[in-house]
Design an enzyme around this catalytic site. Structure first.
Site: not given
Ligand code: S3P
Length: 425
Positions: A164, A312, A343
């Site tokens: 993440s 995403d 989702r």
């Molecule tokens: C993001 C990381 C992702 C993504 C989100 C934006 C970011 O989430 O799904 O739309 O800007 O760091 P996760 O870190 O929970 O995977």
């Protein structure tokens, strides 16, 4: 909103700025000394939440149509907010800001909308507490509203159980305020915009494989940043061009950072007709134009390390798979359950309503493609990516489809329907 079917889509499109990069430009600009100027900023509701939080923390920010100007206060220049900070629907705002606030010499309360208040925050609470932070979910359930005491932090090495970028970036930003080096290792590499952009601002940050490492207390200096087009937003038009017969769309200036380009790799595995043109770099991020033509798609397996690079885009990939010949299996994607909606559920329920042959699994879904889709009323459950993915499915469904609460696209793409309309031929 009713989306009517289309016989052909033609034209060119300029995609709005990348959401992840727009958030970071405001955050890092606020922590830098001097002026940061950001062009092609995404004026979506999520990024506006980040701007309003930093204004509340004492950072002057001018928001004009063409440019965002952030008059940075330096690493130690934020001021306590009189009111509760509101991240709205934005996971990036609440999780990255928590890392910054954990290192401040004052207390803050951070919340968001009903969806944010259900999303897991333990994933940031655990490493921040390990660094010595005083942080807790005020309802006793590790969810927002978050109370953050602020104080001194220790450098740690954190092995994250999830890939993440929000967790990684939260810990790295807290690391700016720690007494020693901080590093994060993740199971697969997630988007690396924090690493790229923070180093432009002057941070000492290095990456090796799936580990990123940051040194504390750098001097950050304001920058000029041009935000690339968001590949996550481009994905809807890429899919539309592939699925609607007799279509050809040129999508300009799309960010193709290898930690984000999984949709292009997965589409290639489905035998999509996509050509990259004019490859170049904007603010350290690789960018190109994508020329996409309609073609017949084949089912594929999407799993493993590619998942964070297309997480995403799974709603729109599922739509593509519903029209492809053969079976598509999506696995290792349990993270889908903790996005703006669950989702796995929202994709499967809505695609089934349109007549697709799709089954939910614990960490993804199985789609037997090729069944014709028909009209349905789609409930995106306030999830912008579900609304946009099903608007594209409607283009190829008998009788189109009705998208409820269609305005939820404002989170990441306020002009989505206008841009889609401009392509009907
Ligand atoms: C993001 C990381 C992702 C993504 C989100 C934006 C970011 O989430 O799904 O739309 O800007 O760091 P996760 O870190 O929970 O995977």
């Amino acid at each position: 909103m009713f989306i009517k079917p289309s016989r052909s889509l033609k034209g060119e499109i300029h995609i709005p700025g990348d959401k992840s990069i727009s958030h970071r430009s405001v955050m890092f600009g606020a922590l830098a000394d001097g002026l940061t100027e950001v062009t092609h900023f995404l004026h979506g509701a999520d990024c506006l939440s980040t701007i309003s939080c930093f204004k509340q923390l004492g950072v002057p920010i001018e928001n004009t149509k063409d440019c965002i100007r952030i008059y940075g206060k330096g690493l130690h220049g934020l001021r306590p907010s009189a009111a509760i900070l509101d991240a709205g629907n934005s996971g990036t705002t609440i999780r990255l800001l928590s890392g910054i606030l954990a290192g401040q010499p004052f207390a803050s309360t951070l919340t968001g909308d009903a969806s944010i208040q259900k999303r897991p925050m333990k994933r940031i609470i655990t490493p921040l507490r390990e660094m010595g932070a005083d942080i807790s979910g005020s309802s006793g359930n590790d969810c927002a509203p978050l109370q953050i005491g602020g104080g001194r932090l220790h450098g740690i090495h954190y092995t994250s159980p999830v890939a993440s970028a929000q967790v990684k970036s939260c810990v790295l930003l807290a690391g700016l305020y720690a007494d020693d080096t901080t590093s994060v290792t993740e199971p697969s590499l997630s988007r690396n915009h924090t690493e790229l952009m923070l180093s432009s601002f002057g941070a000492q940050i290095t990456s090796q494989g799936t580990t990123a490492c940051i040194c504390p207390d750098p001097k950050l200096t304001g920058q000029k940043i041009e935000v690339p087009g968001d590949i996550s937003s481009a994905a809807y038009f890429l899919a539309a061009a592939l699925l609607v017969p007799n279509s050809e769309i040129l999508i300009h200036d799309v960010g193709i950072n290898p930690t984000r380009d999984g949709i292009i790799r997965a589409a290639a595995a489905m035998q999509a007709d996509i050509t990259k043109l004019n490859e170049h770099t904007i603010s350290k991020e690789p960018v190109c134009d994508l020329l996409v033509r309609s073609c017949s798609l084949k089912g594929t397996v999407i799993e493993g390390d590619i998942i964070p690079a297309l997480i995403d885009e799974i709603p729109i990939l599922a739509v593509m798979a519903a029209f492809a010949d053969g079976t598509t299996v999506i696995k290792d994607a349990a993270e889908l359950k903790v996005k703006e909606s669950n989702r796995i559920e929202t994709i499967v329920t809505n695609l089934k309503a349109m007549g697709a042959d799709i089954t939910a699994t614990d960490d993804g879904m199985i789609i037997h493609g090729g069944k014709p889709l028909h009209h349905a009323v789609i409930d995106p459950r306030n999830d912008h990516r579900i609304a946009m993915a099903f608007a594209i499915a409607s283009l190829c469904a008998e009788g189109g489809a009705e998208i409820r609460h269609a305005e939820c696209v404002n989170i990441s793409y306020p002009k989505f329907y206008e841009d889609l309309n401009s392509l009907y031929f």
